[in-house]
Design a protein around this motif. Sequence first.
Motif, PDB file in Angstrom:
ATOM      1  N   GLU A   3      -4.102  -2.490 -12.059  1.00  0.00           N
ATOM      2  CA  GLU A   3      -2.812  -1.810 -11.937  1.00  0.00           C
ATOM      3  C   GLU A   3      -3.039  -0.323 -11.629  1.00  0.00           C
ATOM      4  OE1 GLU A   3       0.064  -3.205 -11.753  1.00  0.00           O
ATOM      5  OE2 GLU A   3      -0.487  -5.208 -12.415  1.00  0.00           O
ATOM      6  N   PRO A   4      -2.067   0.328 -10.986  1.00  0.00           N
ATOM      7  CA  PRO A   4      -2.229   1.743 -10.624  1.00  0.00           C
ATOM      8  C   PRO A   4      -2.131   2.697 -11.816  1.00  0.00           C
ATOM      9  CG  PRO A   4      -0.061   0.968 -10.008  1.00  0.00           C
ATOM     10  CD  PRO A   4      -0.821  -0.231 -10.495  1.00  0.00           C
ATOM     11  N   VAL A   5      -1.647   2.196 -12.941  1.00  0.00           N
ATOM     12  CA  VAL A   5      -1.538   3.004 -14.163  1.00  0.00           C
ATOM     13  C   VAL A   5      -2.304   2.281 -15.264  1.00  0.00           C
ATOM     14  CG1 VAL A   5       0.043   3.964 -15.882  1.00  0.00           C
ATOM     15  CG2 VAL A   5       0.728   3.891 -13.478  1.00  0.00           C
ATOM     16  N   ALA A   6      -3.190   2.985 -15.920  1.00  0.00           N
ATOM     17  CA  ALA A   6      -4.012   2.384 -16.966  1.00  0.00           C
ATOM     18  C   ALA A   6      -3.256   2.297 -18.288  1.00  0.00           C
ATOM     19  CB  ALA A   6      -5.283   3.207 -17.168  1.00  0.00           C
ATOM     20  N   ILE A  42      10.421   0.262  -2.999  1.00  0.00           N
ATOM     21  CA  ILE A  42       9.932   1.137  -1.924  1.00  0.00           C
ATOM     22  C   ILE A  42       9.476   0.389  -0.679  1.00  0.00           C
ATOM     23  CG2 ILE A  42       9.328   2.989  -3.527  1.00  0.00           C
ATOM     24  CD1 ILE A  42       6.369   2.171  -3.188  1.00  0.00           C
ATOM     25  N   GLY A  43       9.264  -0.928  -0.796  1.00  0.00           N
ATOM     26  CA  GLY A  43       8.879  -1.701   0.377  1.00  0.00           C
ATOM     27  C   GLY A  43       7.411  -1.606   0.753  1.00  0.00           C
ATOM     28  N   TYR A  44       6.578  -1.150  -0.161  1.00  0.00           N
ATOM     29  CA  TYR A  44       5.136  -1.075   0.049  1.00  0.00           C
ATOM     30  C   TYR A  44       4.432  -1.850  -1.053  1.00  0.00           C
ATOM     31  CZ  TYR A  44       5.796   2.991   3.136  1.00  0.00           C
ATOM     32  OH  TYR A  44       6.158   3.842   4.154  1.00  0.00           O
ATOM     33  N   SER A  45       3.266  -2.418  -0.736  1.00  0.00           N
ATOM     34  CA  SER A  45       2.438  -2.990  -1.796  1.00  0.00           C
ATOM     35  C   SER A  45       1.562  -1.867  -2.353  1.00  0.00           C
ATOM     36  CB  SER A  45       1.589  -4.146  -1.283  1.00  0.00           C
ATOM     37  OG  SER A  45       0.660  -3.698  -0.329  1.00  0.00           O
ATOM     38  N   ALA A  50      -5.153  -5.197   0.316  1.00  0.00           N
ATOM     39  CA  ALA A  50      -4.776  -4.244   1.363  1.00  0.00           C
ATOM     40  C   ALA A  50      -3.456  -3.570   1.022  1.00  0.00           C
ATOM     41  CB  ALA A  50      -4.678  -4.966   2.703  1.00  0.00           C
ATOM     42  N   PRO A  51      -3.459  -2.635   0.054  1.00  0.00           N
ATOM     43  CA  PRO A  51      -2.217  -1.931  -0.281  1.00  0.00           C
ATOM     44  C   PRO A  51      -1.667  -1.212   0.954  1.00  0.00           C
ATOM     45  CG  PRO A  51      -3.952  -1.409  -1.855  1.00  0.00           C
ATOM     46  CD  PRO A  51      -4.587  -2.167  -0.735  1.00  0.00           C
ATOM     47  N   THR A  52      -0.353  -1.174   1.055  1.00  0.00           N
ATOM     48  CA  THR A  52       0.275  -0.542   2.216  1.00  0.00           C
ATOM     49  C   THR A  52       0.872   0.826   1.900  1.00  0.00           C
ATOM     50  OG1 THR A  52       2.357  -1.702   1.785  1.00  0.00           O
ATOM     51  CG2 THR A  52       0.792  -2.762   3.307  1.00  0.00           C
ATOM     52  N   PRO A  54       1.270   4.647   1.450  1.00  0.00           N
ATOM     53  CA  PRO A  54       0.529   5.812   1.943  1.00  0.00           C
ATOM     54  C   PRO A  54      -0.234   6.491   0.794  1.00  0.00           C
ATOM     55  CG  PRO A  54       2.765   5.804   2.829  1.00  0.00           C
ATOM     56  CD  PRO A  54       2.701   4.730   1.779  1.00  0.00           C
ATOM     57  N   VAL A  55      -1.454   6.854   1.042  1.00  0.00           N
ATOM     58  CA  VAL A  55      -2.315   7.445   0.012  1.00  0.00           C
ATOM     59  C   VAL A  55      -1.670   8.682  -0.614  1.00  0.00           C
ATOM     60  CG1 VAL A  55      -4.565   8.534  -0.393  1.00  0.00           C
ATOM     61  CG2 VAL A  55      -4.399   6.541   1.106  1.00  0.00           C
ATOM     62  N   ASP A  56      -0.969   9.459   0.185  1.00  0.00           N
ATOM     63  CA  ASP A  56      -0.330  10.682  -0.322  1.00  0.00           C
ATOM     64  C   ASP A  56       0.761  10.403  -1.351  1.00  0.00           C
ATOM     65  OD1 ASP A  56      -1.956  12.113   1.356  1.00  0.00           O
ATOM     66  OD2 ASP A  56      -0.395  12.579   2.818  1.00  0.00           O
ATOM     67  N   ASP A  57       1.270   9.173  -1.390  1.00  0.00           N
ATOM     68  CA  ASP A  57       2.382   8.846  -2.275  1.00  0.00           C
ATOM     69  C   ASP A  57       1.980   8.166  -3.579  1.00  0.00           C
ATOM     70  OD1 ASP A  57       4.286   9.894  -0.517  1.00  0.00           O
ATOM     71  OD2 ASP A  57       4.444   8.005   0.582  1.00  0.00           O
ATOM     72  N   ILE A  58       0.716   7.830  -3.748  1.00  0.00           N
ATOM     73  CA  ILE A  58       0.325   7.036  -4.911  1.00  0.00           C
ATOM     74  C   ILE A  58       0.548   7.774  -6.229  1.00  0.00           C
ATOM     75  CG2 ILE A  58      -2.140   7.624  -4.876  1.00  0.00           C
ATOM     76  CD1 ILE A  58      -0.597   4.179  -5.699  1.00  0.00           C
TER      77      ILE A  58
END
Length: 107
Positions: A3-6, A42-45, A50-52, A54-58
Amino acid sequence: MTEPVALSDIKNDLGLDPGATDQDARIERLIKAARRSVEKRIGYSIVGDAPTIPVDDIDVVRQAICLIVATWFALPEGVSVDGRAGSVELPLGVTWLLDPVAKWAED
């Protein structure tokens, strides 16, 4: 799947004892549910092969997930602002964070 948050980050945000594990399963479910809700909004994985996003938004998305998890953890039954306006499911900050990241359908 990572997950993106631990879990440790959420426990720190919530002021929970990092060594206590009695709420870990619940928090991990909330993290996954929040991440899936954000992906849908947001419409992104965000995770996977293959996350979609944008790196700047993570980092913005991570903050939104943290806000959602904190809200759901503290108020699992929902939020009522003043009793007259009905339920509010997410804190306003989530909208402010995610709207600029969201993919918008082209007209």
